[in-house]
Each structure stands twice: as structure tokens, then as C-alpha cells.
Design a protein around this motif. Structure first.
Motif, PDB file in Angstrom:
ATOM      1  N   GLN A   6       3.120  10.445   9.543  1.00 28.42           N
ATOM      2  CA  GLN A   6       3.796  11.761   9.845  1.00 28.42           C
ATOM      3  C   GLN A   6       4.910  11.197  10.982  1.00 28.42           C
ATOM      4  N   GLY A   7       5.065  10.134  11.309  1.00 24.33           N
ATOM      5  CA  GLY A   7       6.033   9.516  12.189  1.00 24.33           C
ATOM      6  C   GLY A   7       5.384   9.761  13.552  1.00 24.33           C
ATOM      7  N   GLN A   8       4.189   9.754  13.907  1.00 24.67           N
ATOM      8  CA  GLN A   8       3.470   9.916  15.312  1.00 24.67           C
ATOM      9  C   GLN A   8       3.408   8.413  15.887  1.00 24.67           C
ATOM     10  N   THR A   9       3.695   8.421  17.099  1.00 24.73           N
ATOM     11  CA  THR A   9       3.224   7.265  17.924  1.00 24.73           C
ATOM     12  C   THR A   9       2.076   7.134  18.270  1.00 24.73           C
ATOM     13  N   VAL A  10       0.962   6.268  17.673  1.00 27.60           N
ATOM     14  CA  VAL A  10      -0.533   6.242  17.944  1.00 27.60           C
ATOM     15  C   VAL A  10      -0.843   5.125  18.382  1.00 27.60           C
ATOM     16  N   SER A  11      -1.694   5.219  19.503  1.00 32.64           N
ATOM     17  CA  SER A  11      -2.262   3.736  20.187  1.00 32.64           C
ATOM     18  C   SER A  11      -3.577   4.174  20.153  1.00 32.64           C
ATOM     19  N   THR A  12      -4.422   3.027  20.161  1.00 28.04           N
ATOM     20  CA  THR A  12      -6.072   2.974  20.470  1.00 28.04           C
ATOM     21  C   THR A  12      -6.605   2.349  21.456  1.00 28.04           C
ATOM     22  N   GLU A  13      -7.584   3.054  22.157  1.00 25.87           N
ATOM     23  CA  GLU A  13      -8.112   2.453  23.188  1.00 25.87           C
ATOM     24  C   GLU A  13      -9.563   2.086  22.884  1.00 25.87           C
ATOM     25  N   ILE A  14     -10.241   1.016  22.789  1.00 27.15           N
ATOM     26  CA  ILE A  14     -11.475   0.774  22.246  1.00 27.15           C
ATOM     27  C   ILE A  14     -12.530   0.995  23.574  1.00 27.15           C
ATOM     28  N   ILE A  15     -13.294   2.004  23.286  1.00 29.69           N
ATOM     29  CA  ILE A  15     -14.266   2.101  24.205  1.00 29.69           C
ATOM     30  C   ILE A  15     -15.598   1.194  24.150  1.00 29.69           C
ATOM     31  N   ASP A  16     -16.120   1.071  22.620  1.00 26.06           N
ATOM     32  CA  ASP A  16     -17.226   0.312  22.249  1.00 26.06           C
ATOM     33  C   ASP A  16     -16.989  -0.250  21.022  1.00 26.06           C
ATOM     34  N   GLN A  17     -17.490  -1.433  20.781  1.00 21.88           N
ATOM     35  CA  GLN A  17     -17.396  -2.043  19.657  1.00 21.88           C
ATOM     36  C   GLN A  17     -18.734  -3.019  19.493  1.00 21.88           C
ATOM     37  N   SER A  18     -19.683  -2.496  18.913  1.00 24.69           N
ATOM     38  CA  SER A  18     -21.010  -3.333  19.036  1.00 24.69           C
ATOM     39  C   SER A  18     -21.770  -3.109  17.600  1.00 24.69           C
ATOM     40  N   LEU A  19     -22.603  -4.232  17.267  1.00 23.60           N
ATOM     41  CA  LEU A  19     -23.653  -4.077  16.152  1.00 23.60           C
ATOM     42  C   LEU A  19     -24.843  -4.040  16.858  1.00 23.60           C
ATOM     43  N   LEU A  64     -18.292   2.028  16.512  1.00 21.10           N
ATOM     44  CA  LEU A  64     -16.911   1.712  16.867  1.00 21.10           C
ATOM     45  C   LEU A  64     -16.501   3.006  17.486  1.00 21.10           C
ATOM     46  N   GLU A  65     -16.533   3.149  19.067  1.00 23.27           N
ATOM     47  CA  GLU A  65     -15.875   4.277  19.689  1.00 23.27           C
ATOM     48  C   GLU A  65     -14.486   3.857  20.145  1.00 23.27           C
ATOM     49  N   ARG A  66     -13.553   4.841  20.032  1.00 24.99           N
ATOM     50  CA  ARG A  66     -12.291   4.742  20.270  1.00 24.99           C
ATOM     51  C   ARG A  66     -11.669   6.151  20.966  1.00 24.99           C
ATOM     52  N   VAL A  67     -10.654   5.983  21.538  1.00 28.84           N
ATOM     53  CA  VAL A  67      -9.956   7.012  22.163  1.00 28.84           C
ATOM     54  C   VAL A  67      -8.521   7.099  21.218  1.00 28.84           C
ATOM     55  N   ARG A  68      -7.869   7.860  20.790  1.00 25.19           N
ATOM     56  CA  ARG A  68      -6.632   7.930  20.048  1.00 25.19           C
ATOM     57  C   ARG A  68      -5.554   8.685  21.069  1.00 25.19           C
ATOM     58  N   LEU A  69      -4.601   8.027  21.157  1.00 25.90           N
ATOM     59  CA  LEU A  69      -3.273   8.518  21.972  1.00 25.90           C
ATOM     60  C   LEU A  69      -2.155   8.803  21.209  1.00 25.90           C
ATOM     61  N   LEU A  70      -1.880   9.946  21.166  1.00 27.90           N
ATOM     62  CA  LEU A  70      -0.689  10.238  20.511  1.00 27.90           C
ATOM     63  C   LEU A  70       0.692  10.459  21.652  1.00 27.90           C
ATOM     64  N   ALA A  71       1.500   9.591  21.554  1.00 28.11           N
ATOM     65  CA  ALA A  71       2.815   9.378  22.149  1.00 28.11           C
ATOM     66  C   ALA A  71       2.237   9.085  23.869  1.00 28.11           C
ATOM     67  N   PHE A 110      -9.632  -3.815  16.540  1.00 28.67           N
ATOM     68  CA  PHE A 110      -9.535  -2.473  16.066  1.00 28.67           C
ATOM     69  C   PHE A 110      -8.494  -1.619  16.824  1.00 28.67           C
ATOM     70  N   SER A 111      -7.827  -2.324  18.048  1.00 29.11           N
ATOM     71  CA  SER A 111      -6.663  -1.773  18.564  1.00 29.11           C
ATOM     72  C   SER A 111      -5.483  -2.040  17.837  1.00 29.11           C
ATOM     73  N   ALA A 112      -5.332  -2.809  16.992  1.00 25.95           N
ATOM     74  CA  ALA A 112      -4.154  -3.139  16.136  1.00 25.95           C
ATOM     75  C   ALA A 112      -4.390  -3.042  14.597  1.00 25.95           C
ATOM     76  N   VAL A 113      -5.856  -3.114  14.006  1.00 27.49           N
ATOM     77  CA  VAL A 113      -5.890  -2.876  12.541  1.00 27.49           C
ATOM     78  C   VAL A 113      -6.822  -1.467  12.428  1.00 27.49           C
ATOM     79  N   SER A 114      -6.482  -0.598  11.390  1.00 28.17           N
ATOM     80  CA  SER A 114      -7.332   0.410  11.371  1.00 28.17           C
ATOM     81  C   SER A 114      -8.753   0.008  10.494  1.00 28.17           C
ATOM     82  N   LEU A 115      -9.555   0.855  10.815  1.00 31.72           N
ATOM     83  CA  LEU A 115     -10.984   0.659  10.113  1.00 31.72           C
ATOM     84  C   LEU A 115     -10.952   0.409   8.651  1.00 31.72           C
ATOM     85  N   TYR A 116      -9.938   1.463   8.189  1.00 33.31           N
ATOM     86  CA  TYR A 116     -10.399   1.634   6.619  1.00 33.31           C
ATOM     87  C   TYR A 116      -9.449   0.028   6.188  1.00 33.31           C
ATOM     88  N   ALA A 117      -8.556  -0.400   6.900  1.00 38.33           N
ATOM     89  CA  ALA A 117      -7.560  -1.598   6.381  1.00 38.33           C
ATOM     90  C   ALA A 117      -8.827  -2.930   6.555  1.00 38.33           C
TER      91      ALA A 117
END
Length: 247
Positions: A93-106, A125-132, A156-163
Motif C-alpha cells: 500500500q506504499g506504507q513505510t514499515v519497520s520491525t522491532e524484534i522483541i523476542d525470537q526463541s524456540l 516471534l514477538e514484534r512491534v510494527r512501526l508505520l512511518a 526477521f527485521s529484514a525478512v517477512s515471516l511468510y517469505a
């Protein structure tokens, strides 16, 4: 037969809306006073206020008593008719999205998650999504083993989970989603930097691969002040069912 002319307030709304969309008035900026605008358009204050209400209903303006009229910040749309990840939808949609990883553990998944993914061990995988740059979504995802272990070291700050899931050769087939209103709880409130009790949307989504095995369970807490829910209904497409919430 004489052609009926559009009401004056509609013409003003169309002109002012076009100027906003063209960037003459930036998002968050104040419009000239209502008295100045009514003078420039040559109409009464009552007519101008009708035009402003039209633009407010369209989401272009925000009228703040005692302060003035402001150009509304654009809201991102959370689409219900997509199998893409939340971040991929927003970027499309043209949004500027950044991701902050809070937790990534098995590790061991809680029982209520096991009921949805059918596995006791999962990648959390726990994240906060930032829009702009603005905190908008708190998201926790669980990916069951063995897929979870395969992607556990992904950035996962650079790669989407689905990818990341697609890179293992799995193909997403369908998803079920429940969306409900809620109130921000203390842990998420701190992460989103909002008061506890702020109204939110809570999305629970389970995504399945071709053999109908669950591959992801997501819980996303979405600030209603930042995002709106949007979908399209066509005869052969998405349908929505409304259910009464259990108390």
C-alpha cells in the motif's frame, strides 16, 4: 429541463479535498480558520461547515474543538482478503514499515497455542510494527516444529515471516481469521507506548499449507487510531460472518 447544480458545499468539499490530496495542505497541518475559508469561497460559515463535515466523513480532515481544523494523518488499511503477511500488505500500500524484534526463541508453546498449531514446540516471534516510525501493531507469531527450527535464525527485521516459510518449500494455502475489538493490556501498552485500556483490534489468524497443516498462528494487536479495517465484497469473493461475542 434545467440541469440541477451540485450544492455549493459539495463544490467546496471537492475543491478543498483536491488541494489536500495534491499536497497543498500537508498531513497534520492546520487549515486556515473557518472564517477565512468562508470568505475566500464567498459562502456563509454554515455552508463552509457542511463542506468540512463532508471531508471529515471522508477521513481527510479532523476537527478539534478549540484548536481548529487539521488535515488527517493517512491511515493504513488492514485487508482481510489477503494471504500475504501483515507487513507485506502494508508495504504494497506504499506504507513505510519497520520491525522491532522483541523476542525470537524456540521453545514450548502455551496450551492455548498448541490447540491451534498442534505442536508443543514452536518458534515464538514477538514484534512491534512501526508505520512511518509510529508504533502501530504488537504481533506475536508461533511457527510449529520442524518449520520453526528451520527458520529460527532468520533476521526477521529484514525478512517477512511468510517469505522465510516459503524459503523452506512450503506453500501457503488458506487462513482463518477472527477479528474482535479489545483493550490494550499492560505488556503491549508499554511496547506500543500507549495507555493501558486504549481501544484496539485483536486479530487471531491461523495459516495453513497445502496439506492443511497449520504453519503459523498469529495474534496481532492493532491500534485503531492508526489502522482501519477494509475489505471488498463481491459475489464470488470474500464474505464475512458476524458473531456475537461471548461474555
Amino acid at each position: 429541463m434545467r440541469e440541477r447544480r451540485a450544492p455549493k458545499y459539495m463544490a467546496i468539499a471537492a475543491d478543498l479535498g483536491q488541494r489536500i490530496r495534491a499536497g497543498e495542505y500537508a498531513a497534520g497541518s492546520a487549515l486556515p480558520s473557518q472564517r477565512d475559508l468562508s470568505t475566500s469561497y464567498g459562502v456563509t460559515l454554515a455552508t463552509l461547515r457542511q463542506a468540512l463535515r463532508v471531508l471529515e466523513d471522508e477521513g481527510l480532515l479532523s476537527q478539534q474543538p478549540g484548536r481548529g481544523t487539521f488535515v488527517a494523518e493517512p491511515r493504513a488499511a488492514y485487508r482481510l482478503d489477503s494471504l500475504r503477511s501483515l507487513a507485506d500488505d502494508l508495504v504494497a500500500q506504499g506504507q513505510t514499515v519497520s520491525t522491532e524484534i522483541i523476542d525470537q526463541s524456540l521453545g514450548a508453546a502455551p496450551d492455548w497455542v498448541v490447540e491451534r498449531i498442534g505442536a508443543g514446540v514452536a518458534l515464538r516471534l514477538e514484534r512491534v510494527r512501526l508505520l512511518a516510525g509510529r508504533r502501530a501493531v504488537h504481533q506475536v507469531s508461533w511457527v510449529p516444529d520442524p518449520t520453526g527450527a528451520r527458520i529460527a535464525e532468520t533476521d526477521f527485521s529484514a525478512v517477512s515471516l511468510y517469505a522465510a516459510i516459503a524459503s523452506t518449500g512450503l506453500v501457503v494455502h488458506r487462513a482463518t481469521e477472527t477479528l474482535r475489538p479489545g483493550l490494550l493490556d499492560d505488556p503491549a501498552a508499554e511496547l506500543l507506548r500507549q495507555p493501558a485500556g486504549t481501544p484496539v483490534f485483536v486479530s487471531d489468524r491461523t495459516t495453513y499449507v497445502l496439506d492443511d497443516s497449520p504453519v503459523v498462528f498469529d495474534r496481532a494487536t492493532i491500534l485503531g487510531t492508526v489502522m482501519e479495517i477494509r475489505t471488498e465484497r463481491v459475489a464470488t469473493g470474500l464474505s464475512l460472518r458476524w458473531s456475537r461475542l461471548k461474555h
